[in-house]
Design a protein around this motif. Sequence first.
Motif, PDB file in Angstrom:
ATOM      1  N   GLY A 225       0.791  -1.232   0.000  1.00 20.73           N
ATOM      2  CA  GLY A 225       0.000   0.000   0.000  1.00 20.73           C
ATOM      3  C   GLY A 225       0.819   1.274   0.000  1.00 20.73           C
ATOM      4  N   PRO A 226       1.691   1.454   1.001  1.00 17.71           N
ATOM      5  CA  PRO A 226       2.485   2.677   1.026  1.00 17.71           C
ATOM      6  C   PRO A 226       3.325   2.873  -0.244  1.00 17.71           C
TER       7      PRO A 226
ATOM      8  N   ALA B   7       1.176   4.456  -2.643  1.00 21.57           N
ATOM      9  CA  ALA B   7       0.975   5.851  -2.274  1.00 21.57           C
ATOM     10  C   ALA B   7       2.167   6.700  -2.717  1.00 21.57           C
ATOM     11  N   MET B   8       3.376   6.180  -2.517  1.00 23.72           N
ATOM     12  CA  MET B   8       4.559   6.940  -2.903  1.00 23.72           C
ATOM     13  C   MET B   8       4.646   7.089  -4.414  1.00 23.72           C
TER      14      MET B   8
ATOM     15  N   LEU C 147      12.202   3.158  -0.619  1.00 24.78           N
ATOM     16  CA  LEU C 147      12.870   3.307   0.667  1.00 24.78           C
ATOM     17  C   LEU C 147      11.891   3.751   1.742  1.00 24.78           C
ATOM     18  N   PHE C 148      11.132   4.814   1.437  1.00 24.80           N
ATOM     19  CA  PHE C 148      10.241   5.371   2.452  1.00 24.80           C
ATOM     20  C   PHE C 148       9.033   4.488   2.713  1.00 24.80           C
ATOM     21  N   SER C 149       8.561   3.796   1.693  1.00 25.68           N
ATOM     22  CA  SER C 149       7.364   2.999   1.932  1.00 25.68           C
ATOM     23  C   SER C 149       7.688   1.674   2.596  1.00 25.68           C
TER      24      SER C 149
ATOM     25  N   PRO D 250      10.434   1.844   6.873  1.00 19.14           N
ATOM     26  CA  PRO D 250       9.774   2.022   8.169  1.00 19.14           C
ATOM     27  C   PRO D 250       8.980   0.787   8.592  1.00 19.14           C
ATOM     28  N   GLN D 251       8.415   0.078   7.614  1.00 20.00           N
ATOM     29  CA  GLN D 251       7.643  -1.123   7.951  1.00 20.00           C
ATOM     30  C   GLN D 251       8.520  -2.228   8.490  1.00 20.00           C
TER      31      GLN D 251
ATOM     32  N   PRO E  78      11.969  -2.677  12.557  1.00 19.65           N
ATOM     33  CA  PRO E  78      12.142  -3.452  13.785  1.00 19.65           C
ATOM     34  C   PRO E  78      12.614  -4.883  13.501  1.00 19.65           C
TER      35      PRO E  78
ATOM     36  N   VAL F 108      12.624   1.121  19.430  1.00 13.49           N
ATOM     37  CA  VAL F 108      12.217   1.531  18.080  1.00 13.49           C
ATOM     38  C   VAL F 108      10.784   1.140  17.739  1.00 13.49           C
ATOM     39  N   ILE F 109      10.206   0.213  18.476  1.00 10.23           N
ATOM     40  CA  ILE F 109       8.874  -0.273  18.068  1.00 10.23           C
ATOM     41  C   ILE F 109       7.811   0.817  18.185  1.00 10.23           C
TER      42      ILE F 109
ATOM     43  N   PHE G 154      -6.756   6.504  -0.510  1.00 11.31           N
ATOM     44  CA  PHE G 154      -7.011   5.070  -0.619  1.00 11.31           C
ATOM     45  C   PHE G 154      -7.911   4.572   0.512  1.00 11.31           C
TER      46      PHE G 154
ATOM     47  N   HIS H  97      -2.888   3.950   3.326  1.00 10.39           N
ATOM     48  CA  HIS H  97      -1.527   3.815   2.814  1.00 10.39           C
ATOM     49  C   HIS H  97      -0.598   4.907   3.334  1.00 10.39           C
TER      50      HIS H  97
ATOM     51  N   ARG I  47       5.319   4.678  11.425  1.00 14.86           N
ATOM     52  CA  ARG I  47       6.541   5.078  12.130  1.00 14.86           C
ATOM     53  C   ARG I  47       6.904   6.536  11.897  1.00 14.86           C
TER      54      ARG I  47
END
Lengths: 253, 249
Positions: A157-158, A161-162, A174-176, A179-180, A183, A252-253, B86, B90, B94
């Motif tokens: 999904g992200p 979006a990006m 990288l950004f999408s 971060p996921q 951890p 970090v979580i 969406f 999305h 973090r």
Amino acid sequence: MSWFRKRVWLYAVLLGLFTWWSMGKTEFEVSSFQEFSNAYSFIHDRFLPASWEILPTLIDPILVTLAVAFLGTFIALLIALPLSFAAAKNTAGNRLFYYFNRFFLSVLRSVPEIVFGLIFVVVLGLGPFPAVMAILLHNIGVLGKLISELIEAADAGPQEAMQSVGAGRRIGNLFSILPQIWPNVLSHYFYRFEVAIRTSLILGFIGGGGIGQKLFNDFNSFNYTAVTVEVLLIMLLVIIVDLFGAFVRKRVI
Amino acid sequence: MIEFQDVTVYYPKSNEPALSHINLTFQQGEFVCVLGPSGAGKSTMIRTVNALQPVTAGNIFIDGQDLDNWTSLEKRQWRSRTGMIFQHFHLIPRLSVEQNVLTGLFGYKHPMAAFAGVFSQSEKKKARSILQQVGLGEMAERRVEWLSGGQKQRVGVARALMQEPDVFLGDEPVASLDPGTAQSIFALLKDVHVRNDLTTIINVHDVALARSFATRIVGLSHGKVIFDGKPDELTESGLEHIYGTVLQA
Ligand SMILES: Nc1ncnc2c1ncn2[C@@H]1O[C@H](COP(=O)(O)OP(=O)(O)OP(=O)(O)O)[C@@H](O)[C@H]1O
Ligand SMILES: [Mg+2]
């Protein structure tokens, strides 16, 4: 009704046969379990009491071991992170490039550290540096595989979006994704760090320095009460690294 | 202006087209709601508009220019002028609300600046004022995971607004929200639409929402346009026609 398909029984029989065959190959005999009581008296008589007085001389070697394990895995992480984006189906961009990177990682992974170590000890000379290199190369392969699998399992999904804000492919990925998976990346990293401490002991046996080399020398010269102290110290180091990893992950979580 | 000319889309390894011979023209300033049963091709159509989904046959013209002839860089630039929201938001986990909104600028930023998170004072100010506009003025520092669904979608809207878009696309943006929240998000979209004179195209399942907010409704079924008109032209039998065909199939 049965929960199992018929084929399951066939697998069970095959597994049983393979176990039986392996026992033959390894001279695995239940009667030998009696000998374990000898291990107890061996340890009790020869390894105790521990010679704690050698502790000061172990400070430097254990720090060398720590440094070898950290440096080898940390540099491996720095290299594996970008590489794993190139070795994940959803971010590699190009099919051929993806297969090439996958292959490259599995080659690195298939060579055990000890083999890299034996080569580098000859090429680079004795000491911790070849141990760092051995751990480094093997762990690029391991971390690269683990992280690329995290990337492939990440929510798409992200990423969409990006793409839809018009971000470039690299920045978008990288950004999408990072971060996921961050951890879990840290989890894998700390586990490999811990494994590298144990590996660097073995590399010490072939001249890779650190507390492993001390341990090996003391063992070969029957200096078992010193070995006791060294083993306890190693266990302590592993536990400390594990606790530190848990602490970092929690943050970090 | 966005013009679909005989657009057909097949997904790989599929014999049925997801979109079949679509002819539609969307004018600047329209608020279009796309209705249709599951599998009708609504998501596919939305995604062809910003070139996330390539078309198999036919053409899409953006202000008279054929999207198909554009280089991938030109398509990217088009996407950066196209805001999209969406169903599942999305957002980037973090990161904070404000950071998520600033990613809306990634289409305009040099990769290094984006990577380092270098944003000018005016860009940050703009992000804050957009957050104010969508009703999240107090939440800028909050991490997006801790927000409610409605708040998350407001962040989605804010991210899209940060792009200063000409076109606003929504793929079932309220399908995961309760009716009251869905209503308020649509009110926000309408407000945003009017203020920025956008072309807005949104997929919805909720017919009542479409009726009360759209200036035009398009009904899709089996990849074909089977209704296109003003909300008050959509009769009960027209609705049955859109949703009923799938029941018979
Ligand atoms: N990635 C894909 N690969 C293959 N077929 C797909 C893919 N995405 C969608 N389809 C098929 O294309 C058709 C249209 O799908 P689409 O997602 O556009 O429908 P939709 O109207 O958005 O449905 P929903 O209301 O369930 O979101 C469906 O038959 C679907 O199965
Ligand atoms: Mg859909």
